[in-house]
Write a protein that holds these residues in place. Structure first.
Motif, PDB file in Angstrom:
ATOM      1  N   GLU A   1      93.822  -7.996  81.892  1.00  0.00           N
ATOM      2  CA  GLU A   1      92.482  -7.434  82.094  1.00  0.00           C
ATOM      3  C   GLU A   1      92.368  -5.947  81.728  1.00  0.00           C
ATOM      4  O   GLU A   1      91.337  -5.341  81.984  1.00  0.00           O
ATOM      5  CB  GLU A   1      91.962  -7.684  83.516  1.00  0.00           C
ATOM      6  CG  GLU A   1      91.804  -9.148  83.856  1.00  0.00           C
ATOM      7  CD  GLU A   1      90.860  -9.916  82.937  1.00  0.00           C
ATOM      8  OE1 GLU A   1      89.828  -9.382  82.532  1.00  0.00           O
ATOM      9  OE2 GLU A   1      91.183 -11.082  82.627  1.00  0.00           O
ATOM     10  N   TYR A   2      93.431  -5.349  81.165  1.00  0.00           N
ATOM     11  CA  TYR A   2      93.255  -4.010  80.586  1.00  0.00           C
ATOM     12  C   TYR A   2      92.179  -4.132  79.511  1.00  0.00           C
ATOM     13  O   TYR A   2      92.073  -5.167  78.838  1.00  0.00           O
ATOM     14  CB  TYR A   2      94.539  -3.519  79.917  1.00  0.00           C
ATOM     15  CG  TYR A   2      95.531  -2.839  80.820  1.00  0.00           C
ATOM     16  CD1 TYR A   2      95.814  -3.306  82.093  1.00  0.00           C
ATOM     17  CD2 TYR A   2      96.227  -1.727  80.369  1.00  0.00           C
ATOM     18  CE1 TYR A   2      96.753  -2.687  82.893  1.00  0.00           C
ATOM     19  CE2 TYR A   2      97.168  -1.100  81.168  1.00  0.00           C
ATOM     20  CZ  TYR A   2      97.419  -1.578  82.429  1.00  0.00           C
ATOM     21  OH  TYR A   2      98.350  -0.949  83.212  1.00  0.00           O
TER      22      TYR A   2
ATOM     23  N   ASN B   1      90.666   1.229  79.349  1.00  0.00           N
ATOM     24  CA  ASN B   1      90.671   1.204  80.811  1.00  0.00           C
ATOM     25  C   ASN B   1      91.811   0.307  81.307  1.00  0.00           C
ATOM     26  O   ASN B   1      92.015  -0.774  80.767  1.00  0.00           O
ATOM     27  CB  ASN B   1      89.327   0.683  81.338  1.00  0.00           C
ATOM     28  CG  ASN B   1      89.094   1.037  82.784  1.00  0.00           C
ATOM     29  OD1 ASN B   1      89.724   1.933  83.324  1.00  0.00           O
ATOM     30  ND2 ASN B   1      88.199   0.315  83.423  1.00  0.00           N
ATOM     31  N   GLN B   2      92.517   0.774  82.307  1.00  0.00           N
ATOM     32  CA  GLN B   2      93.567  -0.029  82.909  1.00  0.00           C
ATOM     33  C   GLN B   2      92.985  -0.824  84.056  1.00  0.00           C
ATOM     34  O   GLN B   2      91.975  -0.433  84.642  1.00  0.00           O
ATOM     35  CB  GLN B   2      94.684   0.862  83.453  1.00  0.00           C
ATOM     36  CG  GLN B   2      95.389   1.671  82.383  1.00  0.00           C
ATOM     37  CD  GLN B   2      96.466   2.555  82.968  1.00  0.00           C
ATOM     38  OE1 GLN B   2      96.707   2.579  84.170  1.00  0.00           O
ATOM     39  NE2 GLN B   2      97.136   3.289  82.106  1.00  0.00           N
ATOM     40  N   SER B   3      93.620  -1.946  84.366  1.00  0.00           N
ATOM     41  CA  SER B   3      93.163  -2.706  85.513  1.00  0.00           C
ATOM     42  C   SER B   3      94.211  -2.588  86.604  1.00  0.00           C
ATOM     43  O   SER B   3      95.412  -2.482  86.319  1.00  0.00           O
ATOM     44  CB  SER B   3      92.909  -4.164  85.136  1.00  0.00           C
ATOM     45  OG  SER B   3      94.010  -4.960  85.368  1.00  0.00           O
ATOM     46  N   LYS B   4      93.769  -2.596  87.821  1.00  0.00           N
ATOM     47  CA  LYS B   4      94.687  -2.520  88.959  1.00  0.00           C
ATOM     48  C   LYS B   4      95.070  -3.918  89.395  1.00  0.00           C
ATOM     49  O   LYS B   4      94.234  -4.816  89.433  1.00  0.00           O
ATOM     50  CB  LYS B   4      94.031  -1.767  90.123  1.00  0.00           C
ATOM     51  CG  LYS B   4      93.759  -0.322  89.791  1.00  0.00           C
ATOM     52  CD  LYS B   4      93.141   0.375  90.979  1.00  0.00           C
ATOM     53  CE  LYS B   4      92.863   1.828  90.610  1.00  0.00           C
ATOM     54  NZ  LYS B   4      92.170   2.528  91.673  1.00  0.00           N
ATOM     55  N   THR B   5      96.329  -4.087  89.724  1.00  0.00           N
ATOM     56  CA  THR B   5      96.787  -5.367  90.242  1.00  0.00           C
ATOM     57  C   THR B   5      96.346  -5.498  91.681  1.00  0.00           C
ATOM     58  O   THR B   5      96.604  -4.608  92.492  1.00  0.00           O
ATOM     59  CB  THR B   5      98.324  -5.443  90.151  1.00  0.00           C
ATOM     60  OG1 THR B   5      98.714  -5.194  88.804  1.00  0.00           O
ATOM     61  CG2 THR B   5      98.825  -6.804  90.584  1.00  0.00           C
ATOM     62  N   PRO B   6      95.659  -6.606  92.025  1.00  0.00           N
ATOM     63  CA  PRO B   6      95.184  -6.752  93.413  1.00  0.00           C
ATOM     64  C   PRO B   6      96.321  -6.934  94.386  1.00  0.00           C
ATOM     65  O   PRO B   6      97.401  -7.319  94.064  1.00  0.00           O
ATOM     66  CB  PRO B   6      94.305  -7.997  93.356  1.00  0.00           C
ATOM     67  CG  PRO B   6      94.619  -8.681  92.085  1.00  0.00           C
ATOM     68  CD  PRO B   6      95.307  -7.709  91.192  1.00  0.00           C
TER      69      PRO B   6
END
Length: 110
Positions: free
Chosen positions: A70-71, A105-110
């Protein structure tokens, strides 16, 4: 629309989400997903001490191998024919050989 075999040789820019990223040591593969579908991008690894003309290739490989799901990325490169075609995907006959990659944009791991 989606890229197809008729687009081989074209220089394109894709922006989208990382669907899947795989580091195979010799190459990193990134599936980028946008509103048209998925396209595989191939980032060769030129080795640990590449010659000057391959340093950009090494930088792109290092970025690609660290991408998370999801980046949001943007890649520019040449559409090439895949040697190992995938009949499961509409874009399975082609892949992108990037000349640039940018993480938007980077995505954060939940």
């Amino acid at each position: 629309g989606e890229l197809r075999i008729g687009d081989v040789g074209k220089e394109v820019t894709l922006s989208g989400w990382v669907q899947k990223s795989r580091d195979q040591r010799g190459m990193a593969f990134v599936d980028i997903r946008d509103r048209y579908g998925q396209t595989q991008c191939v980032f060769p690894n030129p080795g640990d001490n590449p010659p000057e003309e391959k340093k950009g290739e090494k930088e792109r490989y290092e970025i690609a191998r660290k991408l998370g799901r999801e980046y949001v990325i943007q890649v520019t490169g040449k559409v090439i024919e895949r040697s190992n075609k995938s009949k499961d995907k509409a874009t399975g006959a082609i892949e992108l050989a990037p000349t640039s990659i940018k993480v938007l944009n980077q995505s954060k791991t939940p």
